[in-house]
Design a protein around this motif. Structure first.
Motif, mmCIF file in Angstrom:
data_model
loop_
_atom_site.group_PDB
_atom_site.id
_atom_site.type_symbol
_atom_site.label_atom_id
_atom_site.label_comp_id
_atom_site.label_asym_id
_atom_site.label_seq_id
_atom_site.Cartn_x
_atom_site.Cartn_y
_atom_site.Cartn_z
ATOM 1 N N ARG A 277 0.844 -1.208 0.000
ATOM 2 C CA ARG A 277 0.000 0.000 0.000
ATOM 3 C C ARG A 277 0.872 1.248 0.000
ATOM 4 O O ARG A 277 0.623 2.201 -0.735
ATOM 5 N N LEU A 278 1.900 1.251 0.818
ATOM 6 C CA LEU A 278 2.823 2.380 0.881
ATOM 7 C C LEU A 278 3.599 2.524 -0.430
ATOM 8 O O LEU A 278 3.826 3.638 -0.913
ATOM 9 N N HIS A 279 3.975 1.403 -0.998
ATOM 10 C CA HIS A 279 4.711 1.420 -2.270
ATOM 11 C C HIS A 279 3.858 2.014 -3.381
ATOM 12 O O HIS A 279 4.327 2.862 -4.159
ATOM 13 N N ALA A 280 2.605 1.595 -3.455
ATOM 14 C CA ALA A 280 1.706 2.109 -4.493
ATOM 15 C C ALA A 280 1.498 3.618 -4.349
ATOM 16 O O ALA A 280 1.507 4.361 -5.338
ATOM 17 N N ALA A 281 1.336 4.069 -3.104
ATOM 18 C CA ALA A 281 1.139 5.500 -2.864
ATOM 19 C C ALA A 281 2.391 6.285 -3.237
ATOM 20 O O ALA A 281 2.310 7.362 -3.857
ATOM 21 N N ALA A 282 3.552 5.754 -2.887
ATOM 22 C CA ALA A 282 4.809 6.438 -3.193
ATOM 23 C C ALA A 282 5.026 6.553 -4.696
ATOM 24 O O ALA A 282 5.442 7.606 -5.199
ATOM 25 N N LEU A 283 4.737 5.491 -5.438
ATOM 26 C CA LEU A 283 4.920 5.528 -6.894
ATOM 27 C C LEU A 283 4.033 6.589 -7.548
ATOM 28 O O LEU A 283 4.457 7.268 -8.488
ATOM 29 N N LYS A 284 2.810 6.736 -7.054
ATOM 30 C CA LYS A 284 1.923 7.773 -7.601
ATOM 31 C C LYS A 284 2.493 9.162 -7.327
ATOM 32 O O LYS A 284 2.452 10.041 -8.195
ATOM 33 N N VAL A 285 3.042 9.341 -6.129
ATOM 34 C CA VAL A 285 3.647 10.629 -5.778
ATOM 35 C C VAL A 285 4.826 10.930 -6.696
ATOM 36 O O VAL A 285 4.997 12.049 -7.171
#
Length: 332
Positions: A277-285
């Protein structure tokens, strides 16, 4: 009789296997339920740098954008000191529930060799989520010293230990980059360590030292104004902001790469669903305004997978261990 015993054992094995399966299913459902609700409170992003520096700026920009993606505040917690060990230790001891993260950086990898007595291990005690940025160091000299890396090295070989170089301190990325170049080129230079890059840069501009490796965003204005001469850049490829400056690798040292990097890491034991979940959010950022702002100052935005970042951190640990041990570097 044997059939009765055998059948009884089989029934018992089936019952045990069923109980284990149900327990695993229950744990899996619980983990998924936790991940679906995550995060349930503000996230703490611990940074091993004081407020106002380059690492702090990256962390605050990242925190602001990730908060929008996750629906919870991401609070930057500055814990400078001990080459980053204080911040890393605080995160390693935190509950592995995804709500405490580390802005991991090159210092965590080099500390494995610089601070051999520390109990912490960046490769063992953390789950690495993604590399965020990579910043090249530029080899700059005061005007009149040399016009190219080749010219500099010829001068250094002709006059051993005459030229001096500044750094932001023992074990800093600029110090390590220069030591690796010295080892590869077989030259002797005098190291002048400072307490921070700003002080080192001031003395380079004032002519008290001859050269140094420093982050590209710090030196670009002085290179463009002619106050410093850029001889080479430490990344594997040229930088768009300094496109005319060759890499060290293409200047006669294939494979040379020395960058200051940062990424996101969590305490070991953090559930995989939360890491994802954190990885997906970071990639979008990293695909949004964050990328534009970082690239404008010459940084490279990465966005790797957890496995890629873990492999990268380990490779950096191993690479710099050789340089540190060969040069006999000790922390300030």
């Amino acid at each position: 009789m044997s059939c009765t015993i055998s059948c009884g054992i089989r029934r018992r094995d089936i019952l045990v296997a069923g109980a284990v399966l149900m327990a695993c299913v229950g744990l899996s459902m619980h983990a998924h339920a936790q991940a679906a609700d995550f995060p349930t409170r503000p996230i703490q992003l611990v940074v091993a740098a004081p407020a106002g520096g380059p690492s702090d700026a990256v962390a605050r920009m990242l925190a602001e954008d990730m908060a929008k993606m996750l629906g919870q505040a991401v609070i930057v917690d500055n814990k400078p000191g001990a080459g980053g060990a204080i911040a890393a230790d605080a995160v390693a001891r935190a509950a592995p529930d995804g709500h405490t993260l580390l802005l991991s950086w090159i210092g965590n990898a080099t500390n494995q060799t610089l601070l051999p007595r520390q109990a912490l291990d960046i490769n063992r005690d953390f789950l690495h989520i993604t590399q965020v940025v990579s910043g090249a160091n530029v080899l700059v000299a005061r005007p009149g010293v040399a016009g190219s890396l080749r010219e500099l090295l010829l001068l250094a070989k002709a006059q051993p230990a005459k030229l001096s170089y500044a750094s932001a301190g023992n074990g800093s990325s600029g110090h390590l980059a220069m030591e690796m170049l010295k080892q590869r080129a077989g030259v002797s230079l005098v190291h002048i360590p400072y307490r921070g890059g700003a002080l080192a840069l001031n003395d380079l501009l004032g002519g008290q030292v001859d050269l140094m490796f420093l982050n590209q965003d710090a030196v670009m204005p002085y290179v463009r104004s002619g106050r410093l001469v850029a001889l080479a850049i430490s990344s594997s490829a040229r930088n768009a902001q300094l496109a005319e400056v060759p890499t060290v690798a293409e200047s006669g040292f294939p494979g040379f790469e020395a960058t200051a990097w940062a990424g996101l890491s969590a305490p070991r034991g953090t559930p995989d669903a939360m890491v994802q979940r954190l990885h997906a959010a970071a990639l979008k950022v990293l695909q949004g305004p964050f990328r534009t702002k970082q690239e404008a100052i010459g940084a490279q935005v990465v966005g790797s997978t957890p496995a890629q970042y873990a492999a990268f951190v380990r490779s950096e640990t191993d690479k710099w261990a050789v340089v540190i041990k060969t040069a006999g570097i000790r922390p300030d």
